[in-house]
Design a protein around this motif. Structure first.
Motif, PDB file in Angstrom:
ATOM      1  N   ILE A  50       0.630  -0.875   0.041  1.00 32.31           N
ATOM      2  CA  ILE A  50       0.778  -0.404  -0.580  1.00 32.31           C
ATOM      3  C   ILE A  50       0.980   1.367   0.090  1.00 32.31           C
ATOM      4  O   ILE A  50       0.569   2.509  -0.756  1.00 32.31           O
ATOM      5  N   GLU A  51       2.177   1.113   0.687  1.00 34.61           N
ATOM      6  CA  GLU A  51       2.740   2.647   0.737  1.00 34.61           C
ATOM      7  C   GLU A  51       3.726   2.866  -0.420  1.00 34.61           C
ATOM      8  O   GLU A  51       3.778   3.961  -1.100  1.00 34.61           O
ATOM      9  N   THR A  52       3.441   1.611  -1.410  1.00 33.84           N
ATOM     10  CA  THR A  52       4.591   2.505  -2.633  1.00 33.84           C
ATOM     11  C   THR A  52       3.204   2.290  -4.376  1.00 33.84           C
ATOM     12  O   THR A  52       3.770   2.965  -4.829  1.00 33.84           O
ATOM     13  N   ILE A  53       1.903   2.496  -3.687  1.00 35.80           N
ATOM     14  CA  ILE A  53       1.141   2.489  -4.723  1.00 35.80           C
ATOM     15  C   ILE A  53       0.370   4.097  -4.297  1.00 35.80           C
ATOM     16  O   ILE A  53       0.733   5.222  -3.447  1.00 35.80           O
ATOM     17  N   PRO A  54       1.101   5.011  -5.425  1.00 37.67           N
ATOM     18  CA  PRO A  54       0.538   6.452  -6.109  1.00 37.67           C
ATOM     19  C   PRO A  54      -0.590   6.696  -6.083  1.00 37.67           C
ATOM     20  O   PRO A  54      -0.172   8.186  -5.750  1.00 37.67           O
ATOM     21  N   ASN A  69      -2.277   5.992   4.055  1.00 33.58           N
ATOM     22  CA  ASN A  69       0.036   5.691   3.264  1.00 33.58           C
ATOM     23  C   ASN A  69       0.631   7.204   3.021  1.00 33.58           C
ATOM     24  O   ASN A  69      -0.066   8.199   3.617  1.00 33.58           O
ATOM     25  N   GLU A  70       1.943   6.730   2.674  1.00 38.10           N
ATOM     26  CA  GLU A  70       2.844   8.425   2.203  1.00 38.10           C
ATOM     27  C   GLU A  70       2.308   9.098   1.171  1.00 38.10           C
ATOM     28  O   GLU A  70       1.787  10.283   1.124  1.00 38.10           O
ATOM     29  N   ALA A  71       1.432   9.133   0.059  1.00 40.59           N
ATOM     30  CA  ALA A  71       0.742   9.547  -0.484  1.00 40.59           C
ATOM     31  C   ALA A  71      -0.984   9.916  -0.302  1.00 40.59           C
ATOM     32  O   ALA A  71      -0.476  11.270  -0.359  1.00 40.59           O
ATOM     33  N   GLY A  72      -0.801   9.398   0.796  1.00 42.54           N
ATOM     34  CA  GLY A  72      -2.440  10.486   0.939  1.00 42.54           C
ATOM     35  C   GLY A  72      -2.055  11.072   2.123  1.00 42.54           C
ATOM     36  O   GLY A  72      -2.407  12.460   2.404  1.00 42.54           O
ATOM     37  N   LYS A  73      -0.426  10.891   2.645  1.00 44.25           N
ATOM     38  CA  LYS A  73      -0.174  11.495   3.447  1.00 44.25           C
ATOM     39  C   LYS A  73       0.151  13.285   3.142  1.00 44.25           C
ATOM     40  O   LYS A  73      -0.125  14.162   3.322  1.00 44.25           O
ATOM     41  N   THR A  74       0.665  13.465   1.772  1.00 42.68           N
ATOM     42  CA  THR A  74       0.805  14.345   1.023  1.00 42.68           C
ATOM     43  C   THR A  74       0.030  14.803   0.413  1.00 42.68           C
ATOM     44  O   THR A  74       0.283  16.234   0.399  1.00 42.68           O
ATOM     45  N   MET A  75      -1.162  14.005   0.227  1.00 42.57           N
ATOM     46  CA  MET A  75      -2.197  14.588  -0.191  1.00 42.57           C
ATOM     47  C   MET A  75      -2.997  15.921   0.523  1.00 42.57           C
ATOM     48  O   MET A  75      -4.025  16.725   0.343  1.00 42.57           O
ATOM     49  N   LEU A  76      -2.627  15.194   1.611  1.00 39.47           N
ATOM     50  CA  LEU A  76      -3.724  15.895   2.725  1.00 39.47           C
ATOM     51  C   LEU A  76      -2.957  16.938   3.119  1.00 39.47           C
ATOM     52  O   LEU A  76      -3.152  17.931   3.967  1.00 39.47           O
ATOM     53  N   PHE A  84      -8.180   7.746  -3.012  1.00 39.50           N
ATOM     54  CA  PHE A  84      -8.275   9.031  -3.807  1.00 39.50           C
ATOM     55  C   PHE A  84      -6.922   8.726  -5.250  1.00 39.50           C
ATOM     56  O   PHE A  84      -5.708   8.105  -4.525  1.00 39.50           O
ATOM     57  N   LYS A  85      -7.434   9.876  -5.532  1.00 41.54           N
ATOM     58  CA  LYS A  85      -7.243  10.082  -7.044  1.00 41.54           C
ATOM     59  C   LYS A  85      -6.970  11.526  -6.805  1.00 41.54           C
ATOM     60  O   LYS A  85      -8.542  12.197  -7.383  1.00 41.54           O
ATOM     61  N   ASP A  86      -5.941  12.324  -7.113  1.00 42.83           N
ATOM     62  CA  ASP A  86      -6.019  13.565  -7.052  1.00 42.83           C
ATOM     63  C   ASP A  86      -6.172  14.249  -8.834  1.00 42.83           C
ATOM     64  O   ASP A  86      -5.470  13.438  -9.350  1.00 42.83           O
ATOM     65  N   ILE A  87      -7.154  15.216  -8.865  1.00 43.67           N
ATOM     66  CA  ILE A  87      -7.815  15.307 -10.250  1.00 43.67           C
ATOM     67  C   ILE A  87      -8.105  16.970 -10.149  1.00 43.67           C
ATOM     68  O   ILE A  87      -8.461  17.803 -11.047  1.00 43.67           O
ATOM     69  N   THR A  88      -7.741  17.238  -9.535  1.00 42.31           N
ATOM     70  CA  THR A  88      -7.329  18.776  -9.612  1.00 42.31           C
ATOM     71  C   THR A  88      -7.027  19.670 -10.403  1.00 42.31           C
ATOM     72  O   THR A  88      -7.666  20.017 -10.968  1.00 42.31           O
ATOM     73  N   ASN A  89      -5.670  18.797 -10.856  1.00 37.06           N
ATOM     74  CA  ASN A  89      -5.119  20.078 -12.346  1.00 37.06           C
ATOM     75  C   ASN A  89      -6.009  19.965 -13.371  1.00 37.06           C
ATOM     76  O   ASN A  89      -6.216  20.281 -13.971  1.00 37.06           O
ATOM     77  N   LYS A  90      -6.189  17.919 -13.521  1.00 37.03           N
ATOM     78  CA  LYS A  90      -7.309  17.615 -14.456  1.00 37.03           C
ATOM     79  C   LYS A  90      -8.660  18.071 -14.586  1.00 37.03           C
ATOM     80  O   LYS A  90      -8.339  19.082 -15.474  1.00 37.03           O
ATOM     81  N   LYS A  91      -9.045  18.737 -13.522  1.00 38.91           N
ATOM     82  CA  LYS A  91     -10.454  19.671 -13.672  1.00 38.91           C
ATOM     83  C   LYS A  91     -10.136  21.275 -13.611  1.00 38.91           C
ATOM     84  O   LYS A  91     -10.968  21.231 -14.387  1.00 38.91           O
ATOM     85  N   GLU A  92      -8.601  21.604 -13.593  1.00 33.59           N
ATOM     86  CA  GLU A  92      -8.317  22.740 -14.023  1.00 33.59           C
ATOM     87  C   GLU A  92      -8.276  23.173 -15.329  1.00 33.59           C
ATOM     88  O   GLU A  92      -8.894  23.880 -15.932  1.00 33.59           O
ATOM     89  N   GLU A  93      -7.677  22.034 -16.075  1.00 37.85           N
ATOM     90  CA  GLU A  93      -7.463  21.809 -17.309  1.00 37.85           C
ATOM     91  C   GLU A  93      -8.906  21.716 -18.152  1.00 37.85           C
ATOM     92  O   GLU A  93      -8.976  22.578 -18.672  1.00 37.85           O
ATOM     93  N   THR A  94      -9.944  20.981 -17.399  1.00 41.61           N
ATOM     94  CA  THR A  94     -11.548  20.535 -17.910  1.00 41.61           C
ATOM     95  C   THR A  94     -12.179  21.784 -18.145  1.00 41.61           C
ATOM     96  O   THR A  94     -12.503  22.954 -19.042  1.00 41.61           O
ATOM     97  N   GLU A  95     -11.892  22.258 -17.345  1.00 46.65           N
ATOM     98  CA  GLU A  95     -12.403  23.919 -16.764  1.00 46.65           C
ATOM     99  C   GLU A  95     -11.977  25.216 -17.751  1.00 46.65           C
ATOM    100  O   GLU A  95     -12.680  26.318 -18.308  1.00 46.65           O
ATOM    101  N   GLY A  96     -10.988  25.146 -17.670  1.00 44.60           N
ATOM    102  CA  GLY A  96      -9.553  25.834 -18.954  1.00 44.60           C
ATOM    103  C   GLY A  96     -10.020  25.777 -20.503  1.00 44.60           C
ATOM    104  O   GLY A  96     -10.508  26.815 -20.494  1.00 44.60           O
ATOM    105  N   LEU A  97     -10.400  24.402 -20.728  1.00 37.31           N
ATOM    106  CA  LEU A  97     -10.870  24.311 -22.215  1.00 37.31           C
ATOM    107  C   LEU A  97     -12.247  24.561 -22.401  1.00 37.31           C
ATOM    108  O   LEU A  97     -13.008  24.683 -23.464  1.00 37.31           O
ATOM    109  N   LEU A  98     -13.203  24.440 -21.840  1.00 38.25           N
ATOM    110  CA  LEU A  98     -14.449  24.529 -21.337  1.00 38.25           C
ATOM    111  C   LEU A  98     -14.592  26.666 -21.814  1.00 38.25           C
ATOM    112  O   LEU A  98     -15.627  26.145 -22.721  1.00 38.25           O
ATOM    113  N   GLN A  99     -13.541  26.940 -20.940  1.00 33.29           N
ATOM    114  CA  GLN A  99     -13.305  28.660 -21.220  1.00 33.29           C
ATOM    115  C   GLN A  99     -13.776  29.163 -22.572  1.00 33.29           C
ATOM    116  O   GLN A  99     -13.974  29.863 -23.124  1.00 33.29           O
TER     117      GLN A  99
END
Length: 411
Positions: free
Chosen positions: A71-75, A90-97, A172-187
Motif C-alpha cells: 500500500i505504501e508503494t501505490i501512487p 499511506n505516504e501518498a495520502g499524507k502528502t495529498m492532505l 483517492f486520486k487527485d484530479i485538481t489539475n485535470k479539473k482546472e484544465e477541463t474548466e479552462g478548455l470549457l471556457q
C-alpha cells in the motif's frame, strides 16, 4: 508473542495433566504401556496443531506486513477508517492532505477533511457501502487539506478487514489539475463558440455590400478604360478582403474541404518560396531541413499553407533586427510527422504562453489574436497538434504534429 506463550502454556499443562493422571491412577486392564502410548499420541497431535497454529499466525503477520508495504508503494492515496476515524494512511495520502507526518492525520474523523458541501454525499456513499457490502464506484469529492487548501479527488471505497475490524478502505486520486484544465478548455470552447457566431454574422454583413462595391467597380472599369490599372488594383484588394472573410469563417463552422494525400516536403517548399520576399526585406533567412523518407500526409493544402505562412510571418515579426528561422521536418513517432519552426526572436513571457491561441489575445501591438486561433482550429481539424514553447530573448519554437498516411506492412 503473548498469544504464542499462552498456547504453549496450555499445551504443556494438558500433556502434564494427562501423564500425571495415567501414573497416579490404579493399574488398568489395558496396561500402563498402552496408556503411555495414548498419552504420547495425544501429546504429538497437540504439538502438531500447535506448530500449525504458530505457522499460520506467522504467515498472517507476514501477510499483513507485506500488504502494508505494498500500500505504501501505490501512487494513489489510501485511507483506512473505522466508524469514520482514520486508522491508517499511506505516504501518498499524507502528502495529498498536506501533512508533515502521519500522526497529524491518524485518529481524526475523515469528515474533518471533506468539504461541508460534499459531506452529505460522502455519508450516503458510506451507508450504501455498508448496506450493499460491495465496492462503490468512483465519485468526485472536494477535500480540505491541513493547510486549508482545497483539492478535488476521485474516491472509491470498499469494506476491508483491518486489525480484526470491519473497516473501510478508500482510494483517492487527485484530479485538481485535470479539473482546472477541463474548466479552462470549457471556457476556451465557449469563447470559440462566441467568436464563431460573431464571425458568421460579420462575414454575412460584409459580403453583401462587398458584392455591390465589386459590381460598381467593374462597371466603372468598363466605362473609364484609361484608369483600368487603378480599378484592377481595387478589384484585387476586394478579392483579398473576400478571401480573408472566407478564412475567418473557418471559426464559425467546419467548411466542406477536400482532404488529399500530399508530400509535406513540396508543401513546405511552396510556403518558404512565398514568404522569402518578406523574409529578405526584414533581413531574415529561412533554412529548411528534411529528414529522409518522410511519408505523405492527408490534408487540405491551402489551409495548411495558411497555418505555416502565419507561423513564419509571426517569426519574422518577432526578429526586428533580423536573424534565422530553422524549419525542421522529421518523423515524430509511428504515423506522425513533426514540423518545427524555430526563430531567434524576442520570445514570449512564460506567463503568457498558456493564453496563446485564445480569441483576441495577442502579443502584437496591432494584432487581433485571431490568426493563431485560426491556425489552432485548422490543425485540430487535421487531427494534429500545435505546440508553442518559448524563452524570453532567446526565441520561440512552434511545433506542428500531423498524422501521416499509414504505410502497408511488408512481411
Amino acid at each position: 508473542m503473548k498469544k504464542k506463550g499462552l498456547i504453549a502454556f496450555i499445551s504443556i499443562t494438558i500433556i502434564f495433566e494427562l501423564i500425571q493422571v495415567l501414573f497416579l491412577r490404579e493399574f488398568s486392564n489395558r496396561g500402563i504401556i498402552i496408556d503411555l502410548l495414548i498419552a504420547v499420541i495425544i501429546a504429538w497431535f497437540i504439538g502438531r496443531q500447535y506448530d500449525k497454529m504458530i505457522f499460520y499466525m506467522e504467515r498472517m503477520n507476514e501477510s499483513q506486513k507485506n500488504y502494508k508495504q505494498f500500500i505504501e508503494t501505490i501512487p494513489d492515496s489510501i485511507i483506512i477508517s473505522y466508524q469514520d476515524i482514520i486508522l491508517y494512511i499511506n505516504e501518498a495520502g499524507k502528502t495529498m492532505l498536506g501533512a508533515q507526518k502521519k500522526e497529524d492525520i491518524l485518529g481524526k474523523s475523515i469528515f474533518q477533511f471533506i468539504n461541508p458541501n460534499y459531506q452529505e454525499l460522502a455519508i450516503k456513499r458510506l451507508e450504501q457501502l455498508v448496506k450493499e457490502k460491495k465496492a462503490t464506484n468512483s465519485v468526485e469529492q472536494k477535500l480540505v487539506r491541513l493547510d486549508k487548501k482545497t483539492i478535488f479527488v476521485e474516491v472509491s471505497s470498499r469494506l476491508f478487514i483491518f486489525e480484526g475490524k470491519d473497516a473501510i478502505l478508500s482510494v483517492f486520486k487527485d484530479i485538481t489539475n485535470k479539473k482546472e484544465e477541463t474548466e479552462g478548455l470549457l471556457q476556451k470552447s465557449e469563447k470559440l463558440a462566441l467568436v464563431g457566431q460573431m464571425a458568421a454574422g460579420i462575414a454575412h454583413e460584409i459580403r453583401n455590400p462587398l458584392t455591390s462595391i465589386k459590381g460598381f467597380v467593374q462597371l466603372f472599369k468598363a466605362k473609364y478604360t484609361s484608369e483600368e490599372e487603378y480599378f484592377n488594383l481595387v478589384l484585387s484588394e476586394l478579392e483579398r478582403i473576400n478571401l480573408i472573410i472566407g478564412e475567418f469563417l473557418i471559426l464559425a463552422k467546419p467548411t466542406a474541404v477536400e482532404f488529399k494525400d500530399k508530400e509535406i516536403k513540396s508543401l513546405i517548399k511552396d510556403v518558404v518560396t512565398l514568404i522569402n520576399t518578406q523574409a529578405i526585406m526584414n533581413n531574415v533567412q529561412v533554412f529548411v531541413e528534411f529528414e529522409s523518407d518522410i511519408p505523405m500526409i492527408v490534408c487540405e493544402e491551402n489551409q495548411l499553407k495558411q497555418v505555416f505562412i502565419n507561423i513564419l510571418k509571426n517569426a519574422i515579426e518577432a526578429m526586428p533586427n533580423g536573424g534565422m528561422i530553422d524549419v525542421k521536418v522529421k518523423l515524430k513517432e509511428k504515423n506522425k510527422v513533426s514540423i518545427c519552426f524555430i526563430d531567434q526572436g524576442l520570445g514570449i513571457p512564460e506567463d503568457r504562453l498558456p493564453k496563446i491561441g485564445e480569441p483576441f489575445y495577442t502579443t502584437k501591438e496591432k494584432g487581433t489574436g485571431l490568426g493563431l486561433m485560426t491556425s489552432y482550429k485548422i490543425i485540430e481539424n487535421h487531427d494534429g497538434v500545435l505546440k508553442i514553447s518559448s524563452k524570453l530573448n532567446e526565441g520561440t519554437t512552434v511545433e506542428v504534429i500531423l498524422p501521416t498516411v499509414p504505410r502497408p506492412d511488408i512481411s
